[in-house]
Design a protein around this motif. Structure first.
Motif, mmCIF file in Angstrom:
data_model
loop_
_atom_site.group_PDB
_atom_site.id
_atom_site.type_symbol
_atom_site.label_atom_id
_atom_site.label_comp_id
_atom_site.label_asym_id
_atom_site.label_seq_id
_atom_site.Cartn_x
_atom_site.Cartn_y
_atom_site.Cartn_z
ATOM 1 N N ARG A 131 19.916 -32.589 104.884
ATOM 2 C CA ARG A 131 19.731 -31.147 104.870
ATOM 3 C C ARG A 131 19.535 -30.685 103.425
ATOM 4 N NH1 ARG A 131 24.827 -28.522 107.285
ATOM 5 N NH2 ARG A 131 25.814 -30.016 105.864
ATOM 6 N N ALA A 132 19.019 -29.486 103.281
ATOM 7 C CA ALA A 132 18.790 -28.954 101.939
ATOM 8 C C ALA A 132 20.075 -28.937 101.128
ATOM 9 C CB ALA A 132 18.192 -27.547 102.031
ATOM 10 N N VAL A 133 21.179 -28.545 101.737
ATOM 11 C CA VAL A 133 22.434 -28.435 100.994
ATOM 12 C C VAL A 133 22.946 -29.792 100.541
ATOM 13 C CG1 VAL A 133 23.985 -28.569 103.006
ATOM 14 C CG2 VAL A 133 24.683 -27.279 100.962
ATOM 15 N N GLU A 134 22.601 -30.840 101.266
ATOM 16 C CA GLU A 134 23.088 -32.175 100.899
ATOM 17 C C GLU A 134 22.354 -32.755 99.696
ATOM 18 O OE1 GLU A 134 24.507 -32.796 105.452
ATOM 19 O OE2 GLU A 134 22.576 -33.619 104.808
ATOM 20 N N HIS A 135 21.223 -32.192 99.364
ATOM 21 C CA HIS A 135 20.559 -32.581 98.121
ATOM 22 C C HIS A 135 21.265 -31.962 96.924
ATOM 23 C CE1 HIS A 135 17.128 -34.668 99.866
ATOM 24 N NE2 HIS A 135 17.001 -33.692 100.750
ATOM 25 N N LEU A 136 22.012 -30.894 97.175
ATOM 26 C CA LEU A 136 22.743 -30.210 96.103
ATOM 27 C C LEU A 136 24.177 -30.694 95.996
ATOM 28 C CD1 LEU A 136 21.481 -26.597 96.887
ATOM 29 C CD2 LEU A 136 20.650 -28.113 95.086
ATOM 30 N N ALA A 137 24.761 -31.093 97.123
ATOM 31 C CA ALA A 137 26.143 -31.581 97.145
ATOM 32 C C ALA A 137 26.125 -33.091 97.000
ATOM 33 C CB ALA A 137 26.816 -31.165 98.449
#
Length: 272
Positions: free
Chosen positions: A155-161
């Protein structure tokens, strides 16, 4: 929205963990202002679901608002929901799993369901990580055995986390895939038990007294002292951290631009 209670839940996708508190089980931490309760241990999802209903009933009767965080993804990478349910509404995925997951303290069908979903797609994938002793058609044990994933790996957020695991991995240290499949039905049943009293972030506007949010305790807590189980420490640290946030800080955490996949509370959206 302001909150009186902050309740953080470390989830488990596995079977009953026994009466003695242990790691890799369900732990709950609660903070209200400067007051925190001792972390609570739940040996299985059935016991937790009974407690959760009672807790929500008590909060509503007392006129309190509560943010309840769960440490598993609330959604999947773009495109999966449309394939599975015929709609992009992420809560339709919750309903889909609630209708099909079979769960008892000693066994559940999460691996079989993942294999059945894989079978509806070309190639082998996207789910992987069969943790059972028996083989399951269309569900490989290793990620490298997959031949195709028609959806994004993360997911998009997992590229940041950084360090967050993919939704597709069902077993192995740190895997969250099983937690999603076994968690969404519990949350969906709570939503149905309390109509109009629970909103799910970021899929809905937070106007109801109870808010469900997705958390990743690693953002707010380290390992903790050696004499305390890591999961117990992390839910308490996360609940305390969020309870100390100002209204402005909390609203900033809740403001994101990509709601369909879900989002981890506390990971700032770079597009805003």
């Amino acid at each position: 929205m302001t909150y009186d209670s902050f309740v953080m839940v470390d989830w488990s996708g596995g079977n009953d963990r026994g009466a003695k508190p242990t790691s890799d089980a369900i732990w709950v931490g609660i903070s209200r202002g400067d007051t925190s309760e001792n972390p609570m241990y739940f040996r299985n999802r059935q016991v937790f679901a009974i407690w959760a209903r009672g807790f929500i009933e008590t909060e509503l009767a007392a006129g309190r608002t509560a943010m309840i965080g769960f440490d598993f993804p609330f959604g999947y990478p773009t495109g999966f929901g449309q394939h599975l349910t015929g709609t992009n509404d992420p809560l339709a995925i919750w309903d889909w799993f609630a209708d099909r997951v079979e769960d008892t303290p000693k066994a559940n069908n999460r691996f079989d369901l993942a294999g059945q979903i894989n079978a509806t797609l070309p190639g082998i994938g996207p789910f992987w990580g069969n943790g059972l002793g028996r083989d399951i058609d269309h569900l490989p044990r290793k990620g490298l055995a997959r031949t195709q994933n028609p959806f994004p790996e993360r997911r998009a957020v997992e590229h940041l986390a950084k360090g967050a695991f993919t939704c597709w991995q069902l077993s192995g240290a740190g895997a969250v895939g099983s937690q999603i499949i076994m968690g969404l039905p519990v949350l969906q049943k709570l939503r149905l038990a309390f109509p109009d009293q629970i909103n799910v972030w970021p899929f809905e506007n937070l106007t109801a007294p109870i808010s469900f949010v997705e958390i990743w305790p690693t953002l707010f807590a380290g390992q903790g002292p050696d004499h305390i189980i890591k999961d117990a420490h992390q839910v308490m640290a996360t609940a305390h951290h969020l309870a100390q946030r100002t209204v402005t800080q909390l609203h900033a955490d809740l403001h994101i631009s990509a709601p369909v996949e879900g989002w981890i509370l506390g990971v700032r959206d770079p597009h805003l």
